[in-house]
Design a protein around this motif. Structure first.
Motif, PDB file in Angstrom:
ATOM      1  N   GLY A   1       2.803  -2.503  -5.989  1.00 47.44           N
ATOM      2  CA  GLY A   1       1.820  -2.797  -7.113  1.00 47.44           C
ATOM      3  C   GLY A   1       0.450  -2.556  -6.447  1.00 47.44           C
ATOM      4  O   GLY A   1      -0.700  -1.862  -6.890  1.00 47.44           O
ATOM      5  N   ARG A   2      -0.029  -3.272  -5.208  1.00 53.99           N
ATOM      6  CA  ARG A   2      -1.244  -3.047  -4.657  1.00 53.99           C
ATOM      7  C   ARG A   2      -1.495  -1.601  -4.425  1.00 53.99           C
ATOM      8  O   ARG A   2      -2.776  -1.318  -4.372  1.00 53.99           O
ATOM      9  N   ASP A   3      -0.378  -0.999  -3.834  1.00 46.21           N
ATOM     10  CA  ASP A   3      -0.847   0.365  -3.384  1.00 46.21           C
ATOM     11  C   ASP A   3      -1.142   1.500  -4.423  1.00 46.21           C
ATOM     12  O   ASP A   3      -1.895   2.132  -4.347  1.00 46.21           O
ATOM     13  N   ASN A   4      -0.593   1.005  -5.640  1.00 47.57           N
ATOM     14  CA  ASN A   4      -0.908   1.418  -6.932  1.00 47.57           C
ATOM     15  C   ASN A   4      -2.281   1.710  -7.194  1.00 47.57           C
ATOM     16  O   ASN A   4      -3.070   2.549  -7.328  1.00 47.57           O
ATOM     17  N   LEU A   5      -2.808   0.214  -7.099  1.00 37.40           N
ATOM     18  CA  LEU A   5      -4.420   0.009  -7.492  1.00 37.40           C
ATOM     19  C   LEU A   5      -5.235   0.639  -6.530  1.00 37.40           C
ATOM     20  O   LEU A   5      -6.188   1.018  -6.571  1.00 37.40           O
ATOM     21  N   LEU A   6      -4.623   0.756  -5.009  1.00 44.09           N
ATOM     22  CA  LEU A   6      -5.490   1.369  -3.974  1.00 44.09           C
ATOM     23  C   LEU A   6      -5.418   2.733  -4.358  1.00 44.09           C
ATOM     24  O   LEU A   6      -6.754   3.208  -3.914  1.00 44.09           O
ATOM     25  N   ARG A   7      -4.691   3.316  -4.715  1.00 40.48           N
ATOM     26  CA  ARG A   7      -4.718   4.735  -5.087  1.00 40.48           C
ATOM     27  C   ARG A   7      -5.828   5.139  -6.461  1.00 40.48           C
ATOM     28  O   ARG A   7      -6.634   5.906  -6.112  1.00 40.48           O
TER      29      ARG A   7
ATOM     30  N   ARG B   1     -12.702  -2.087  -0.997  1.00 38.67           N
ATOM     31  CA  ARG B   1     -11.418  -1.660  -1.760  1.00 38.67           C
ATOM     32  C   ARG B   1     -10.528  -2.772  -1.703  1.00 38.67           C
ATOM     33  O   ARG B   1      -9.987  -3.283  -2.811  1.00 38.67           O
ATOM     34  N   ARG B   2     -10.000  -3.278  -0.576  1.00 38.80           N
ATOM     35  CA  ARG B   2      -8.945  -4.233  -0.444  1.00 38.80           C
ATOM     36  C   ARG B   2      -9.260  -5.586  -1.240  1.00 38.80           C
ATOM     37  O   ARG B   2      -8.417  -6.074  -1.905  1.00 38.80           O
ATOM     38  N   ALA B   3     -10.469  -5.934  -1.040  1.00 31.27           N
ATOM     39  CA  ALA B   3     -10.988  -7.218  -1.493  1.00 31.27           C
ATOM     40  C   ALA B   3     -10.849  -7.157  -3.206  1.00 31.27           C
ATOM     41  O   ALA B   3     -10.364  -8.117  -3.822  1.00 31.27           O
ATOM     42  N   ARG B   4     -11.439  -5.938  -3.555  1.00 31.17           N
ATOM     43  CA  ARG B   4     -11.401  -5.705  -5.022  1.00 31.17           C
ATOM     44  C   ARG B   4     -10.182  -5.593  -5.563  1.00 31.17           C
ATOM     45  O   ARG B   4      -9.554  -6.219  -6.771  1.00 31.17           O
ATOM     46  N   VAL B   5      -9.170  -5.114  -4.935  1.00 29.97           N
ATOM     47  CA  VAL B   5      -7.979  -5.001  -5.572  1.00 29.97           C
ATOM     48  C   VAL B   5      -6.970  -6.075  -5.432  1.00 29.97           C
ATOM     49  O   VAL B   5      -6.417  -6.537  -6.546  1.00 29.97           O
TER      50      VAL B   5
ATOM     51  N   ALA C   1      -8.597  -9.241  -5.699  1.00 30.57           N
ATOM     52  CA  ALA C   1      -9.128  -9.889  -6.838  1.00 30.57           C
ATOM     53  C   ALA C   1      -8.694  -9.430  -8.324  1.00 30.57           C
ATOM     54  O   ALA C   1      -8.415 -10.203  -9.030  1.00 30.57           O
ATOM     55  N   ALA C   2      -8.350  -8.113  -8.302  1.00 33.22           N
ATOM     56  CA  ALA C   2      -7.986  -7.619  -9.711  1.00 33.22           C
ATOM     57  C   ALA C   2      -6.367  -8.086 -10.136  1.00 33.22           C
ATOM     58  O   ALA C   2      -6.094  -8.561 -11.027  1.00 33.22           O
ATOM     59  N   LEU C   3      -5.620  -8.338  -8.890  1.00 30.70           N
ATOM     60  CA  LEU C   3      -4.240  -8.547  -8.853  1.00 30.70           C
ATOM     61  C   LEU C   3      -4.349 -10.148  -9.268  1.00 30.70           C
ATOM     62  O   LEU C   3      -3.651 -10.543 -10.095  1.00 30.70           O
ATOM     63  N   ASP C   4      -5.340 -10.889  -8.674  1.00 26.62           N
ATOM     64  CA  ASP C   4      -5.307 -12.200  -9.074  1.00 26.62           C
ATOM     65  C   ASP C   4      -5.711 -12.486 -10.268  1.00 26.62           C
ATOM     66  O   ASP C   4      -5.194 -13.421 -11.042  1.00 26.62           O
TER      67      ASP C   4
END
Lengths: 315, 323
Positions: free
Chosen positions: B108-114, B127-131, B133-136
């Motif tokens: 799931g995380r790598d999908n958002l990173l892409r 990027r990592r922080a925003r991903v 936050a969005a997951l949270d």
């Protein structure tokens, strides 16, 4: 990314309405684009490379390519266990095969000659064919485009990734062949096709050069596959079509009655890489090959761009 | 919430977050999917986009997102013309279109990173922080490392929403955002939408759950067969068919007579229910008149027409697929 990616007309998808509004948008869009640092533009390419390498399909293709030199190496070793030379020295089998027993480095040339007609371009066809069509079929294309990846940027990213795969696939074959060659056969000075002796180090240099030329020989297939990939929403259909075209071209190249079209077939000069083993190097066919690949890349690259930037994304 | 500088550069009709004029799409087969759409989505609104399957909603959304080229007409999103200004507009727009689409072999995380890497404006350093936050925000932190192919439909839907929330957005386009979610998940998403809207984000929401639209939307538009049937504030739409006076009584005949005397129109008697268009006077007096006339009243009140009734009245076909 290249200059073309900054082209503000990239999203100008042939619209005729609101020309003046469009012109204003172009200028503002261009200024937005120019503010973006290069590092950020490269994010997608890095991600694309990583994503491609994490597909099991990519790894399977590379695995098959790595296995070819192992099979050839073992076969030659078994065949020549009694001290004879493979192919009886009469030119049967792939180029250079008869020399392998004298020098393991020749397994690199043999393996590239064995994989270039089919295995390598097939693998490239799979990656290139899937590039756009696979994303369209999975629906991920719409999310990449609304991210917004930009159609030209995405297409260039896909082409660059396919080219990187061409290089990687060729190097996998070469490195696998070099390893197997070193394990099963002696290494050392080698004799060129012209009969002169060159040192092992120079031989290694030639091997690397040959690998680069072989990778460049796949440029045309890659561009063709990418174009096919923009025509359909099915990754499988695009891969099958590209591989089918590859087989067709290879067959046409074997029919003497069609020799008028042979110089225009992307595979016609492929085996010219052997000329790098001449002393001095014979450049004519090599240059013809690279020129033809550039022509294919230009023609089918433009066609892919024209198609992809005006396509309605309905998946 | 409109960006004034953008408005100066690109004076558009009205200050809507989405404005279309005569927007039309005819597919190559000749099928007219969207026909002369004049849609105005006010900035800051939560806008419900309704219509039966095949009414042209999806084609409209795809034209707004620059995925499909209109045959004619114009579409402006955040004041800029689409699809010409896609690269300038879309970083400010989060979208969930026709359900999520994910890379099953990626987490799931790598999908958002892409998806974040695909946005040229997105800063790779954050990027990592925003991903995260969005997951949270969509409650997927615990499942972030799992491969997306192992996700349930509801989790995929949440991940799709997370992709739309990777950046602060001025506009969210959400096509059926609660599809596949359990009732608890639906409530979470609705409160998320309200929260985003209260921050000033314009939300363009397509749904076939009418009570959902009624609960969260301030404005709505209804499409049928490629045309816009109506648009406006949700309260006005539901009120468009005025509420009806409903009297429950064991003496329906008497009640009907008294209601007519009191000036009620369109009186309808069904068993022990008498309904009518309420007269232009205090309803307390109407009730008093009923009681004075000896009508035994069990229930007395005005029933508001639901959005669903308004919808069916407008499209005339409920949710059957348009032919």
């Amino acid at each position: 990314m290249s200059r073309a990616d900054l082209d503000p007309a990239q999203e100008g998808t042939g619209g005729t309405a609101q020309e003046s509004a469009g012109r204003t948008a172009r200028t503002t869009q261009e200024s937005t684009e120019q503010r973006i640092p290069l590092a950020r533009r490269g994010s997608l390419l890095l991600n694309e490379l990583r994503t491609t390498l994490r597909r099991w399909r990519t790894l399977a293709l590379l695995g098959v390519l790595a296995a070819v030199p192992v099979l050839v190496g073992i076969a030659v070793r078994i065949e020549t266990g009694d001290g004879g030379s493979a192919g009886g020295g009469t030119g049967e089998g792939p180029a250079f095969i008869s020399q392998i027993t004298n020098n393991g480095l020749f397994l690199v040339f043999t393996a590239l000659a064995a994989t270039l007609p089919f295995f390598l371009p097939m693998a490239v066809g799979v990656i290139a064919g899937d590039a756009i069509a696979g994303e369209a079929g999975a629906g991920t294309l719409r999310y990449l485009l609304v991210a917004p990846a930009g159609r030209t940027r995405l297409l260039l990213t896909k082409y660059a990734t396919t080219m990187a795969f061409c290089l990687l696939a060729t190097l996998v074959v070469a490195v696998s062949a070099l390893t197997v060659g070193a394990l099963l056969f002696p290494l050392g000075e080698l004799t060129t096709i012209s009969g002169t002796r060159i040192s092992f180090t120079e031989g290694l240099g030639r091997a690397l050069l040959i690998a680069l030329v072989v990778a460049a020989s796949l440029t045309g297939v890659a561009a063709l596959g990418l174009f096919v990939s923009t025509l359909t929403n099915s990754g499988i259909a695009a891969m099958a079509t590209t591989v089918g075209l590859l087989i067709t071209v290879q067959i046409l190249d074997q029919i003497p009655q069609l020799d008028a079209i042979h110089p225009y077939l992307f595979s016609h000069h492929w085996l010219s890489f052997a000329d790098l083993m001449r002393e001095p190097v014979y450049w004519d066919d090599l240059v013809k090959n690279l020129g033809l690949q550039a022509l294919y890349a230009a023609v089918f690259g433009s066609a892919a761009w024209a198609r992809f930037t005006t396509k309605d994304i309905t998946t | 919430m409109t960006d004034t500088s953008a408005a100066e550069r690109e004076p558009g009709p009205g200050d809507g977050a989405i404005v279309t004029r005569g927007l039309t799409k005819r597919y190559r087969g000749g099928q007219l999917a969207v026909d002369g759409l004049d849609l105005t989505v006010p900035a800051g609104s939560v806008f419900g986009f309704l219509g039966p399957n095949g009414s042209g909603k999806t084609t409209t959304i795809r034209m707004l997102m620059g995925l499909i080229e209109p045959t004619s007409g114009t579409a402006r999103v955040l004041g800029r013309p689409m699809p010409r200004a896609t690269l300038a507009v879309l970083p400010q727009v989060g979208a969930l279109i026709e359900g999520p689409a994910l890379y099953g072999f990626l987490s799931g995380r790598d999908n958002l990173l892409r998806y974040d890497a695909a946005d040229p404006i997105a800063d790779p350093r954050t990027r990592r922080a925003r991903v995260a936050a969005a997951l949270d925000r969509v409650g997927l932190t615990a499942a972030a490392g799992k491969k997306a192919k192992a996700y349930s439909l509801g989790m995929k839907q949440r991940l799709g929403l997370a992709a739309a929330l990777l950046q602060p957005r001025r506009l969210l386009v959400l096509d059926e955002p609660t599809n596949g979610l359990d009732p608890q998940g639906m409530r979470e998403i609705r409160s998320l939408i309200r929260e985003l809207a209260s921050d000033g984000t314009t939300v363009f929401l397509s749904s076939h759950l009418l009570d959902e639209i009624e609960q969260v939307c301030t404005h709505a538009a209804v499409m049928a067969q490629g045309r816009l049937v109506t648009q406006g504030a949700v309260a006005d739409l539901a009120a468009g068919t005025r509420g009806r006076l409903v009297v429950t009584t064991p003496d329906p005949a008497d009640a009907a007579r008294v209601l007519k005397e009191q000036g009620a129109a369109d009186v309808v008697v069904t068993e022990d229910r008498v309904t009518a268009e309420p007269p232009e006077r205090d309803l307390a007096e109407v009730n008093a008149a009923l009681v004075t006339a000896g009508v035994r009243v069990r229930g007395f009140g005005v029933e508001r027409a639901s959005l669903e009734e308004a919808f069916v009245a407008l499209t005339g076909e409920g949710f059957d697929v348009a032919g």
